[in-house]
Design a protein around this motif. Sequence first.
Motif, PDB file in Angstrom:
ATOM      1  N   ILE A 484      56.155  24.395  26.434  1.00 56.52           N
ATOM      2  CA  ILE A 484      55.588  25.235  26.956  1.00 56.52           C
ATOM      3  C   ILE A 484      54.171  24.777  27.318  1.00 56.52           C
ATOM      4  CG2 ILE A 484      54.518  27.709  26.740  1.00 56.52           C
ATOM      5  CD1 ILE A 484      56.545  28.104  24.478  1.00 56.52           C
ATOM      6  N   ASP A 485      54.005  24.933  28.642  1.00 57.06           N
ATOM      7  CA  ASP A 485      52.705  24.491  29.389  1.00 57.06           C
ATOM      8  C   ASP A 485      51.730  25.277  28.724  1.00 57.06           C
ATOM      9  OD1 ASP A 485      53.989  22.887  31.044  1.00 57.06           O
ATOM     10  OD2 ASP A 485      53.821  24.300  32.691  1.00 57.06           O
ATOM     11  N   TYR A 486      50.700  24.613  28.237  1.00 56.74           N
ATOM     12  CA  TYR A 486      49.516  25.345  27.833  1.00 56.74           C
ATOM     13  C   TYR A 486      48.303  24.046  27.483  1.00 56.74           C
ATOM     14  CZ  TYR A 486      45.843  27.262  24.943  1.00 56.74           C
ATOM     15  OH  TYR A 486      44.548  27.479  24.364  1.00 56.74           O
ATOM     16  N   SER A 487      47.198  24.198  27.680  1.00 55.24           N
ATOM     17  CA  SER A 487      46.074  23.369  27.495  1.00 55.24           C
ATOM     18  C   SER A 487      44.804  23.967  27.028  1.00 55.24           C
ATOM     19  CB  SER A 487      45.754  22.541  28.569  1.00 55.24           C
ATOM     20  OG  SER A 487      44.632  21.732  28.550  1.00 55.24           O
ATOM     21  N   ASP A 488      44.251  23.711  26.051  1.00 58.60           N
ATOM     22  CA  ASP A 488      42.741  24.386  25.684  1.00 58.60           C
ATOM     23  C   ASP A 488      41.791  24.117  26.730  1.00 58.60           C
ATOM     24  OD1 ASP A 488      43.887  25.369  23.052  1.00 58.60           O
ATOM     25  OD2 ASP A 488      43.295  23.537  22.176  1.00 58.60           O
ATOM     26  N   ARG A 489      41.776  22.931  27.269  1.00 64.33           N
ATOM     27  CA  ARG A 489      40.870  22.292  28.259  1.00 64.33           C
ATOM     28  C   ARG A 489      41.017  22.985  29.540  1.00 64.33           C
ATOM     29  NH1 ARG A 489      42.513  17.086  29.608  1.00 64.33           N
ATOM     30  NH2 ARG A 489      40.223  16.408  29.790  1.00 64.33           N
ATOM     31  N   VAL A 490      42.212  23.411  29.835  1.00 66.14           N
ATOM     32  CA  VAL A 490      42.650  24.014  31.263  1.00 66.14           C
ATOM     33  C   VAL A 490      42.197  25.317  31.052  1.00 66.14           C
ATOM     34  CG1 VAL A 490      44.194  24.929  32.983  1.00 66.14           C
ATOM     35  CG2 VAL A 490      44.395  22.456  32.046  1.00 66.14           C
ATOM     36  N   LEU A 491      42.362  26.095  29.793  1.00 61.00           N
ATOM     37  CA  LEU A 491      41.902  27.519  29.906  1.00 61.00           C
ATOM     38  C   LEU A 491      40.358  27.318  29.763  1.00 61.00           C
ATOM     39  CD1 LEU A 491      42.292  30.199  28.978  1.00 61.00           C
ATOM     40  CD2 LEU A 491      42.396  29.542  26.517  1.00 61.00           C
ATOM     41  N   LEU A 492      39.678  26.642  28.993  1.00 56.93           N
ATOM     42  CA  LEU A 492      38.224  26.746  29.042  1.00 56.93           C
ATOM     43  C   LEU A 492      37.756  26.471  30.270  1.00 56.93           C
ATOM     44  CD1 LEU A 492      37.646  25.137  25.656  1.00 56.93           C
ATOM     45  CD2 LEU A 492      37.147  27.401  26.296  1.00 56.93           C
ATOM     46  N   VAL A 493      38.045  25.546  31.152  1.00 65.33           N
ATOM     47  CA  VAL A 493      37.649  25.434  32.506  1.00 65.33           C
ATOM     48  C   VAL A 493      37.556  26.734  33.397  1.00 65.33           C
ATOM     49  CG1 VAL A 493      38.155  24.074  34.742  1.00 65.33           C
ATOM     50  CG2 VAL A 493      38.037  22.946  32.496  1.00 65.33           C
ATOM     51  N   SER A 494      39.031  27.270  33.194  1.00 64.50           N
ATOM     52  CA  SER A 494      39.199  28.565  33.847  1.00 64.50           C
ATOM     53  C   SER A 494      38.417  29.487  33.436  1.00 64.50           C
ATOM     54  CB  SER A 494      40.863  28.926  33.781  1.00 64.50           C
ATOM     55  OG  SER A 494      40.824  29.322  32.395  1.00 64.50           O
ATOM     56  N   LEU A 495      37.983  29.657  32.249  1.00 64.96           N
ATOM     57  CA  LEU A 495      36.990  30.774  31.542  1.00 64.96           C
ATOM     58  C   LEU A 495      35.679  30.229  32.379  1.00 64.96           C
ATOM     59  CD1 LEU A 495      38.283  31.285  28.148  1.00 64.96           C
ATOM     60  CD2 LEU A 495      38.400  33.028  29.718  1.00 64.96           C
ATOM     61  N   GLN A 496      35.191  29.121  32.425  1.00 62.05           N
ATOM     62  CA  GLN A 496      33.840  28.857  32.754  1.00 62.05           C
ATOM     63  C   GLN A 496      33.921  29.057  34.395  1.00 62.05           C
ATOM     64  OE1 GLN A 496      33.908  24.399  31.994  1.00 62.05           O
ATOM     65  NE2 GLN A 496      32.313  24.693  30.689  1.00 62.05           N
ATOM     66  N   LEU A 497      34.757  28.836  35.125  1.00 60.27           N
ATOM     67  CA  LEU A 497      34.881  29.290  36.623  1.00 60.27           C
ATOM     68  C   LEU A 497      34.827  30.804  36.720  1.00 60.27           C
ATOM     69  CD1 LEU A 497      37.689  26.909  37.968  1.00 60.27           C
ATOM     70  CD2 LEU A 497      35.379  26.631  38.233  1.00 60.27           C
ATOM     71  N   LEU A 498      35.452  31.458  35.893  1.00 62.81           N
ATOM     72  CA  LEU A 498      35.297  32.940  35.834  1.00 62.81           C
ATOM     73  C   LEU A 498      34.040  33.440  35.586  1.00 62.81           C
ATOM     74  CD1 LEU A 498      36.865  35.861  36.002  1.00 62.81           C
ATOM     75  CD2 LEU A 498      37.185  35.608  33.659  1.00 62.81           C
ATOM     76  N   GLU A 499      33.211  32.815  34.475  1.00 59.70           N
ATOM     77  CA  GLU A 499      31.757  33.109  34.245  1.00 59.70           C
ATOM     78  C   GLU A 499      31.034  32.777  35.492  1.00 59.70           C
ATOM     79  OE1 GLU A 499      29.245  32.129  30.460  1.00 59.70           O
ATOM     80  OE2 GLU A 499      29.236  30.555  31.871  1.00 59.70           O
ATOM     81  N   ASN A 500      31.254  31.746  36.131  1.00 57.45           N
ATOM     82  CA  ASN A 500      30.479  31.462  37.280  1.00 57.45           C
ATOM     83  C   ASN A 500      30.702  32.321  38.665  1.00 57.45           C
ATOM     84  OD1 ASN A 500      29.428  29.217  36.071  1.00 57.45           O
ATOM     85  ND2 ASN A 500      30.744  27.843  36.981  1.00 57.45           N
ATOM     86  N   GLN A 501      31.953  32.809  38.709  1.00 60.77           N
ATOM     87  CA  GLN A 501      32.132  33.873  39.690  1.00 60.77           C
ATOM     88  C   GLN A 501      31.078  35.177  39.374  1.00 60.77           C
ATOM     89  OE1 GLN A 501      36.526  33.991  39.808  1.00 60.77           O
ATOM     90  NE2 GLN A 501      36.499  32.112  40.732  1.00 60.77           N
ATOM     91  N   LYS A 502      31.383  35.536  38.054  1.00 64.63           N
ATOM     92  CA  LYS A 502      30.834  36.939  37.616  1.00 64.63           C
ATOM     93  C   LYS A 502      29.115  36.704  37.796  1.00 64.63           C
ATOM     94  CE  LYS A 502      34.096  38.665  34.378  1.00 64.63           C
ATOM     95  NZ  LYS A 502      34.325  38.799  33.068  1.00 64.63           N
ATOM     96  N   ALA A 503      28.715  35.439  37.694  1.00 66.05           N
ATOM     97  CA  ALA A 503      27.258  35.292  37.795  1.00 66.05           C
ATOM     98  C   ALA A 503      26.646  35.202  39.322  1.00 66.05           C
ATOM     99  CB  ALA A 503      26.867  33.719  37.011  1.00 66.05           C
ATOM    100  N   ASN A 504      27.822  34.799  40.078  1.00 67.13           N
ATOM    101  CA  ASN A 504      27.449  34.941  41.619  1.00 67.13           C
ATOM    102  C   ASN A 504      27.498  36.134  42.485  1.00 67.13           C
ATOM    103  OD1 ASN A 504      26.629  32.200  41.559  1.00 67.13           O
ATOM    104  ND2 ASN A 504      28.723  31.590  41.752  1.00 67.13           N
ATOM    105  N   LEU A 505      28.001  37.005  41.570  1.00 62.22           N
ATOM    106  CA  LEU A 505      28.272  38.507  42.299  1.00 62.22           C
ATOM    107  C   LEU A 505      27.060  39.292  42.459  1.00 62.22           C
ATOM    108  CD1 LEU A 505      31.541  39.849  40.190  1.00 62.22           C
ATOM    109  CD2 LEU A 505      31.346  38.918  42.687  1.00 62.22           C
TER     110      LEU A 505
END
Length: 505
Positions: A484-505
């Motif tokens: 099954i496709d899964y990566s801790d690294r990919v997940l954490l990068v996506s969570l970082q991007l989400l945090e940055n998006q919220k910070a820029n709102l």
Amino acid sequence: MPNKITHPLKALLSPWLTSTEFSSALISGMTLDSRHVKKGDLFVALQGALLDGRLFIEKAITAGACVVLSETKQADKHALISHQNDVMIIHFYQLSKILSELAYRFYFPEQDCHKVIAITGTNGKTTIASLLANSLTLLNQKSAQMGTIGNGLFGELSSSLNTTLDALSIFACLNDYQWQGAKYTLMEVSSHGLIQGRVSALPFHSAIFTNLSRDHLDYHGTMQAYADAKKILFDEFPIEQRIINLDDKIGATWLAEYSDAISYSAKGNKTPSHRYLAVSDVHYQAKGLTFEFNSSWGDGKISAPFYGDFNVANLAAVITQLLVDGFYITEIEKIIPLLDPVAGRMEQYNFSAKKTTFVVDYAHTPDALEKALVALKKHTKSGRLTCVFGCGGDRDKGKRPEMAKVAEAFADRVILVDDNPRTESASQIMNDILLGFKQPELVDCIHDRKEAIVKLLKQSQDNDLILVAGKGHEDYQIMGNLRIDYSDRVLLVSLQLLENQKANL
């Protein structure tokens, strides 16, 4: 364009077999996998533990194989020749034992292989291989690497299922790297690969031994058998340079046996009878570490963007190899601060809004997990240290409670998650791990890794440090027989991007 090789069958097999039927046959490729056969290939049909390659001979011939080597377990059938659809099938007794030499003869018929450095041991192989490949590239020595995180020229890796490839693939890759201009290949060499003879014909330039701790006992049975498998590399190969970790108990024993060996130590140790590198004055900082070293080649000062004692040891091995190969200390001091983080090896993911850092590491043995947690403690001035880990299914069950003991001893909080359950019950694996805790009631069990990481991010406090262990660079989980496709690294990068998006709102 690919490097084309055509080899007369007669010359290829001459050390073992001769026949007038070989004289006109030309081989343009070799493969163990009938799905990869191309016109003009030699198909090698081994009798493996799981699959019998002879069952795929017809398929290989249909795909274009011009000759088949078929392994036989019966000595009296050695060298017998049969034909199928006008394709010659040569029966070869114990073919697997000479496969490495056969591959070397095919891929390097007229020239020597470039410098191949073997790295073996329980922990540190991938990091040392990657940092050496990176260092040599920075020193204008084009380099490749082969191992757990992939194979290819540095920075251009393709994923791999095994730490050490099969014999044919190893030499095919080395030939390709040499054709592309590689001066070095850094190869992780597993105990399985040594026992099974996958590299038996490879004339290694150097061999580095990192350490030995519990792992692969489901295969080797005992620690002594595991150590003996590793020692094959140092006893049975014509290695120019043996580089051995003096801080490891097994390493210290081996050093006493090899008068020409070179020792390295992250603890300032040295032996008067060997060339050496010894580290001193280590300082742990928020974003890296510094240390000094003295050696048979002179003294130096190092600054590096990595965490932990084990990375001091890894860098000591890297620097020792570079010094042995004639690079100057001043050159080495300049390139070490420029090294890239190794995929899934103590990789940092910072969340500024939460003032929290996640660290992804491949640690999947008790020793590796302890080293990772101890390392992070030294770099943490405040906040909690949380350990997220699980254990693989269909593997050494004895290490499960040992992993628990380590996590409980060195982390402030422990979360159990699924690793690769494979065909075992994920719940049973967790129960096996829980038996190792003195206070299992304090341990959270969350099977889904994504759910656990998201929850920890939401609940994190200032300066928390969260180690997500076990998967490292892997981009999959094995559930039952499904990948099954899964990566801790990919997940954490996506969570970082989400945090940055919220910070820029």
